[in-house]
Design an enzyme around this catalytic site. Structure first.
Site, PDB file in Angstrom:
ATOM      1  N   GLU A   1      38.239  36.816  37.503  1.00 29.28           N
ATOM      2  CA  GLU A   1      38.495  38.143  38.230  1.00 29.28           C
ATOM      3  C   GLU A   1      38.185  39.030  36.677  1.00 29.28           C
ATOM      4  OE1 GLU A   1      42.644  39.381  39.414  1.00 29.28           O
ATOM      5  OE2 GLU A   1      41.995  41.233  39.335  1.00 29.28           O
TER       6      GLU A   1
ATOM      7  N   ALA B   1      48.137  35.455  33.428  1.00 28.36           N
ATOM      8  CA  ALA B   1      47.828  34.528  34.461  1.00 28.36           C
ATOM      9  C   ALA B   1      46.851  34.932  35.414  1.00 28.36           C
ATOM     10  CB  ALA B   1      49.187  33.867  35.077  1.00 28.36           C
TER      11      ALA B   1
ATOM     12  N   GLU C   1      45.813  34.369  39.992  1.00 29.41           N
ATOM     13  CA  GLU C   1      46.241  34.287  41.112  1.00 29.41           C
ATOM     14  C   GLU C   1      45.342  33.367  41.866  1.00 29.41           C
ATOM     15  OE1 GLU C   1      45.827  37.495  40.129  1.00 29.41           O
ATOM     16  OE2 GLU C   1      44.804  38.548  41.601  1.00 29.41           O
ATOM     17  N   ASN C   2      44.039  32.770  41.260  1.00 29.77           N
ATOM     18  CA  ASN C   2      43.280  32.064  42.087  1.00 29.77           C
ATOM     19  C   ASN C   2      43.776  31.357  43.264  1.00 29.77           C
ATOM     20  OD1 ASN C   2      41.448  32.589  39.861  1.00 29.77           O
ATOM     21  ND2 ASN C   2      42.654  30.858  38.731  1.00 29.77           N
TER      22      ASN C   2
ATOM     23  N   GLU D   1      52.158  35.979  40.586  1.00 27.99           N
ATOM     24  CA  GLU D   1      51.054  35.371  41.021  1.00 27.99           C
ATOM     25  C   GLU D   1      51.092  34.758  42.440  1.00 27.99           C
ATOM     26  OE1 GLU D   1      48.751  36.170  39.222  1.00 27.99           O
ATOM     27  OE2 GLU D   1      49.983  36.605  37.296  1.00 27.99           O
TER      28      GLU D   1
ATOM     29  N   HIS E   1      50.792  37.497  44.826  1.00 32.70           N
ATOM     30  CA  HIS E   1      49.353  37.823  45.112  1.00 32.70           C
ATOM     31  C   HIS E   1      48.768  37.074  46.345  1.00 32.70           C
ATOM     32  CE1 HIS E   1      47.982  40.768  42.308  1.00 32.70           C
ATOM     33  NE2 HIS E   1      48.088  39.860  41.214  1.00 32.70           N
TER      34      HIS E   1
END
Ligand code: B3K
Ligand code: ZN
Length: 868
Positions: free
Chosen positions: A128, A268, A270-271, A304, A307
């Site tokens: 991102e 961090a 959030e994949n 995260e 998300h």
């Protein structure tokens, strides 16, 4: 082939929201085959493409060595496509076809920490907003959602091979290499793709969702850090439950993985199903990390996780909508944290960040609307305005709606848009439709820059027994946004009887609800007033309770009224707000300190035991940096420091033995509640600092004992700061002992660097020695931030030899890691507020560096800064 005339994006161009167009092709599915070798990585990609609109196929790609392209199994010749450093364009493609590409990339030399990179012995990704194009050619934009299947192959010395989704298969290729195949069943944009290859240990747990799904939870870190992952694991389970209870959102996959990495540009990422975290946001343990860091770990874990729905299941149509996912998710993590500790203190801490970072940003050359309408480099827009002001907009709407209607609104949002890439309008429309309340006027908050000023005046009519508040709002003129409009401002209000301190019941038809104690008024015009009846005598008013709107409040109440609120306000946030308003008046407008000190004497003795955490916040003296942000011209850092030091001296002496007595009475080890113990620790450190200001003869011995005896990092660091910043005889020994104890603990060592860089009397040679230290590392953003952050917390130093430090760093990072370079340069963004001759000197230094800058990141920031 010359593609300069091609209609699609060119390098170094401004991108405009108004130019948004749908992608010409969608990707139904994508198979990635990533083969990692020591000095290169092969990425083979197979995509099923489907036409959506007329036009050529545009694939974005950066720093990729293109080996081959095939369409439906036919190799393309170089005449059949156009390729420049940003993209690959294929003009005549069928409506439905399979595209295969093969590229080589170099994670082992990737210092930008974007795309696939090697951090120590670990291969990780950060995609991102636009990192995926550094892994393979792809329509790398958030409105292209696809099902990803990933095969990762590497040497067996890297036993861990992770990607998003479910593990389908894993096996050996030969004696030295192995592979794993993962598939993520949920369609997602490429920025949420992740893979990790390395040698890590894992902490395992599980969670059963409200739907009965058993989710395997895994936190990966280096072996010795695994014991520091328990707090994060508990926070994760807590977040999963919280999202079910407050938003009705259960987790949707069978596993959730978190990987801790020490070299990471931000907190961090959030994949989907495979979060990647900066170690600073996952490792937490009282012995190694401070209370503040522990709180941050819990909030980032929650952020995260949240998300997964606000960002991943429902994502952004384009990057202008970034605050759609970030503002909402920050609001969600703030609400979560308010449930973890004292809600008032959480709000105090969140508003402190807003006021010290977002307000100055919005008042300076980098000001932009929460939803910007143009950018050169989107990485420059991960700002306090997008995140924190974005969160405030959501909070205002949620406050107005109240719990039940807000939930109806969010339910409608998830019902309408699950699986889609949407806009800020979609969010506000769904919230309005679900709640039945038209919130469209709040769109102005998203589209306009600047912090509104709310001017309030009061009038008490003794004969009528009425009390009138008159409101006006204004926004600073902005040439780029000529059509600024009034915004809806929820004003939470309480009135107090000036004699008894009792709260009045409010009678006013202008409020959302009549006959209540805690009132809410929606001020949405340029000017309006509200009248309260049955008020027996001139009351003391408390405005914007809980900071109900992100505005500058100008209200000419007396210092006595503020001191009254410190003592009688029942809303802890506004008690704190009264201290801050009073302290600003003392520090910036020469008001006497006595009202503040008297209010403390009255309030603290009880509060110290009842709510030590809140008590510690009432002792917050605005930092020099914050005060600087309130000065728009002729700023003299030395003068500001002297005024602030003098106030601390006055408070220290006026309160006499209070500091030492309280210090000796506090015993955090006896507290079973974390937040109570954290409050006592915060207080103990403040007590030490006031004793140091009093030059108490025992303070250094007490601090050294606290430093040596405590096993808690907040106590140890608090004491170390006292010793170092006051040049105690024990300072050198303590620093040395800390180093020896923590030299193999990077996060603790960051604190060691920070404390030294934040020495109030640091000189240029000492700064140079710090950055020449063998443990200083320009490849690790946390270490750079430790030193630069410490330096930046002392404006006197930052604006003298610090200027060259920040400029050199930006220049160096311009090539190595421009995301961080651009960030650090922003330390100088308020150069134009300095008094002459400093102002011209810094301006000249900034101008001198401009010709050497290459990256879009640093050059966009620098040129905006120079326009101030
Ligand atoms: N979404 C990421 C931020 C990515 C920043 C890229 N420069 C972390 C977060 O906000 O949760
Ligand atoms: Zn986020």
């Amino acid at each position: 082939m010359n593609i300069a005339a091609n209609p699609v994006v060119q390098a170094d161009e401004t991108v405009y929201l108004k130019d948004y167009q749908k992608p010409t092709y969608l990707v139904d599915s994508v198979h990635l085959d990533i083969q990692i070798f020591e000095d290169y990585t092969i990425v083979n990609t197979v995509m099923s493409m489907q036409r959506q609109t007329e036009g050529p196929l545009v694939l974005l790609g950066r720093d990729l060595e293109l080996k081959q392209i095939k369409i439906n199994d036919h190799v393309l010749s170089s005449a059949q496509y156009q390729h420049n450093e940003e993209q690959l364009v294929i003009l005549d493609c069928p409506d439905l076809f399979t595209l295969e590409t093969s590229v080589h990339i170099h994670p082992e030399t990737n210092t930008m920490l974007e795309g696939l990179y090697k951090a120590g012995d670990l291969f990780v990704t950060q995609n991102e907003p636009e990192g995926f194009r550094k892994i393979t050619f792809y329509p790398d934009r958030p409105d292209v959602l696809s099902v990803f299947t990933t095969r990762v192959e590497a040497d067996k010395k890297y036993p861990i091979l992770l990607a998003n989704g479910n593990l389908l298969e894993k096996g050996e290729l030969n004696a030295t290499r192995h592979y794993a195949i993962w598939q993520d069943p949920t369609k997602k944009p490429a920025y949420l793709f992740a893979c990790v290859v390395g040698d890590l240990a894992v902490l395992k747990d599980h969670y059963v969702t409200s739907e009965g799904r058993r989710v395997a939870l895994e936190i990966y870190a280096i072996e010795k850090d695994i014991p520091k992952c328990h707090i994060a694991m508990e926070a994760l389970k807590h977040s999963m439950r919280w999202d079910e209870e407050h938003y009705g959102l259960p987790y949707d996959l069978d596993n959730y993985m978190i990987v801790a990495v020490s070299q990471f540009n931000m907190g961090a990422m959030e994949n989907k199903g495979l979060n990647i975290f900066n170690t600073s946001c996952v490792l937490a343990d009282e012995e190694y990390t401070t209370d503040a860091a522990i709180m941050r770990v819990q909030s980032v874990i929650a952020h995260e996780y949240f998300h997964n729905w606000t960002g991943n299941r429902i994502t952004c149509r384009d990057w202008f909508q970034l605050c759609l996912k970030e503002g909402l998710t920050v609001f969600r993590d703030q609400s979560f944290s308010e449930d973890l500790q004292s809600a008032a203190v959480q709000r105090i801490d969140d508003v402190s960040v807003l006021k010290s970072h977002q307000f100055p940003e919005d008042a300076g050359p980098l000001s932009h609307p929460p939803r910007p309408d143009h950018f050169v480099e989107i990485n420059n827009f991960y700002t306090a305005t997008v995140y924190e002001k974005g969160a405030e907009i959501n909070r205002m709407m949620a406050t107005l709606l109240g719990k039940t209607k807000y939930r109806l609104g969010t339910d409608e949002y998830f019902r309408r848009h699950d699986g889609q890439a949407v806009t800020v309008e979609d969010w506000v429309n769904a919230l309005s439709a679900g709640s039945g309340v038209d919130l469209s006027a709040f769109l102005r908050w998203y589209n306009q820059p600047g912090t509104p000023t709310l001017h309030v005046t009061e009038h008490y009519d003794a004969a009528e027994k009425t009390y009138r508040l008159t409101f006006k709002q204004s926004l600073k003129e902005n040439a780029k946004y000529p059509d600024l409009k009034a915004v809806p401002i929820p004003v939470a209000v309480a009135l107090f009887d000036a004699t008894t301190g009792e709260q009045y019941t409010l009678h006013s038809n202008d409020l959302f609800k009549n006959h209540v104690q805690d009132g809410m008024y929606l001020f949405d015009q340029d000017e309006a007033s509200i009248v309260f009846s049955d008020i027996e005598q001139a009351p003391v008013v408390s405005l914007l309770r809980n900071f109900s709107a992100p505005v500058h409040l100008i209200f000419d109440d007396s210092d006595e009224s503020l001191a009254f609120l410190i003592q009688h306000e029942t809303n802890g946030f506004n008690q704190w707000q009264a201290t801050q308003t009073l302290l600003e008046r003392i520090l910036l407008n020469n008001h006497p300190a006595q009202h503040y000190i008297d209010a403390l004497k009255h309030t603290l003795p009880n509060l110290v035991n009842k709510d030590p955490l809140l008590a510690s916040r009432l002792l917050d003296v605005p930092s020099e940096s914050y005060l600087a942000s309130r000065i728009d011209q002729d700023y003299l850092p030395e003068k500001m420091k002297a005024v602030r030091d003098q106030l601390i001296y006055t408070i220290a002496h006026d309160m006499g033995a209070f500091w030492k007595e309280t210090y000796q009475a506090l015993d955090p080890a006896q507290q079973s509640e974390f937040s109570q113990a954290m409050g006592e620790r915060a207080l103990k450190n403040i007590m030490l600092s006031y004793m140091a200001a009093q030059k108490d003869k025992d303070v250094f011995d007490l601090a050294f004992a606290q430093f040596s005896d405590s096993k808690n990092m907040s106590e140890r660091l608090g004491a170390l700061k006292i010793l170092v910043w006051h040049d105690a005889p024990q300072a050198k020994d303590a620093l040395h002992a800390f180093y020896v104890r923590f030299k193999d603990e990077p996060l603790a060592l960051d604190q060691w660097f920070m404390i030294q860089a934040a020495h109030p009397k640091l000189n240029e040679a000492e700064l140079k020695a710090l950055i020449a230290h063998p443990d200083y590392d320009l490849g690790t953003p946390n270490r750079i931030r430790a030193v630069s952050g410490g330096l930046n917390s002392r404006p006197v130093n930052a604006w003298s030899f610090g200027v060259q430090h920040f400029i050199h760093l930006a220049q160096y990072l311009d090539e190595k890691n421009p995301i961080i370079g651009s960030r650090l340069l922003q330390a100088l963004s308020r150069w134009y507020t300095l008094a002459e001759p400093k102002r011209s000197e810094v301006l000249q230094q900034l101008k001198d560096v401009q010709p050497s800058i290459r990256s879009k990141n640093v050059s966009e920031t620098l040129s905006s800064m120079l326009k101030a």
